[in-house]
Enzyme design. Structure first.
Site: not given
Length: 339
Positions: A47, A52, A163, A193
């Site tokens: 992904d 990004y 998602q 996390l």
């Protein structure tokens, strides 16, 4: 590695996938090694996102010599209009050095107005449908951070996957996941996390995988060691013990006093601050160590945390009773120290 069907897409995905945020700070040579190690560990889902920075390009370069067919590629964009989405799909194909992306997602859908724009005649969804018909993408998904909002769309939205953040602290999506699973919508868990706030990866990821409605979790990874560790968790099937469940609840309780779940109930801000975004960017700065990524986005906001006028209107709206004014001051100081 244990694999799951991703909703009704027909995609058979490893239940641990690769989250592509952290590799922005690596060299291409390191990414190449990580991609190869993913195949050795049975992780077949990657992904990434247009936002990004170099992540798509790094991945494309690493997969170009024979590795592409070993992975299910997913990327996403915040484009909302037809023209912008059409352009971003082509950019992603070029960056990833492929002629086919398995899953393309609308990134960070936030409001009904946002959704209506996407689904309009000149909206992004039309470009996605055309790309799917042309064989450029396989499936269409959506990402979001507001469980109530996304759940309100389930009966009408055409997306094949969702998602959403889910972890020891952020559990608000459990009903959303249950309903999505019943409808055959694939469930992808991001932020397993909590953006780096949780340091017990084994406990955190096993907690997620115990949810039968979750198809795949995608922790961000930036080393071969992390790939090995996360793959081992995905290959096992060890349920949480009673003591581990108590530990998970204790962690949630402790972090919950100062942890933003990005539900958005604090908004609108009287000063125009996107409050949840400030804490998300702070996490990228202080936990992910993505200094450039975080600061660039922080300074390019129309209004940042420093604009807080301390009116306090946000705090009674927060279902978790967070000291938002104090937290915004903390964000301001964190970014002031690096700018």
């Amino acid at each position: 590695m244990i694999n799951n069907e991703l909703g009704n897409t027909g995609l058979n995905v490893s239940r641990i996938g690769f989250g592509g945020i952290p590799i922005q700070r690596l060299a291409q040579s390191e990414v190449n090694k990580i991609m190869k190690h993913l195949t050795e560990q049975g992780i077949n889902f990657i992904d990434t996102a247009r936002a990004y920075t170099v992540s798509e390009s790094y991945i494309g370069e690493a997969l170009k010599d024979g590795l592409r067919e070993k992975f299910i590629l997913a990327t996403k964009t915040q484009a909302r209009t037809y023209d912008a989405m059409k352009a971003d799909i082509e950019t992603s194909l070029k960056n990833l050095q492929t002629d086919y992306i398995d899953l393309y997602q609308l990134h960070l859908l936030k409001t009904r107005e946002d959704y209506d724009l996407v689904m309009s005649e000149n909206g992004a969804y039309r470009a996605l449908k055309e790309a799917k018909a042309a064989g450029k993408i396989g499936h269409i998904g959506v990402t979001a951070h507001n469980a109530v909002f996304l759940e309100s769309l389930l009966d009408e939205m055409p997306f094949e996957t969702i998602q959403f953040p889910y972890n020891l602290v952020e559990r608000q999506a459990e009903m959303l996941f249950e309903r999505a699973k019943a409808k055959g919508i694939g469930v992808i868990v991001m932020k397993p996390l909590a953006g780096g706030a949780l340091d017990n990866a084994d406990l955190s990821i096993r907690f997620i995988l115990e949810n039968k409605n979750v198809d795949i979790a995608i922790p961000g990874m930036d080393s071969i060691e992390q790939v090995t560790q996360n793959a081992a968790i995905g290959a096992g099937n060890l349920p949480l013990s009673e003591s581990e469940c108590l530990q998970a609840d204790q962690i949630a309780l402790e972090l919950g006093t100062q942890f933003c779940r990005r539900c958005g109930y604090c908004l609108p801000c009287a000063a125009g601050i996107d409050i949840p975004m400030q804490f998300l960017l702070e996490g990228y700065l202080t936990r992910y160590d993505l200094n450039d990524y975080a600061t660039t986005r922080y300074v390019n906001q129309p209004v940042d945390a420093s604009a807080c006028i301390k009116c306090g209107l946000c705090e009674p709206r927060c279902p978790y009773h967070l000291p938002i004014r104090e937290m915004l001051t903390r964000v301001t100081k964190a970014f002031a120290a690096v700018l």
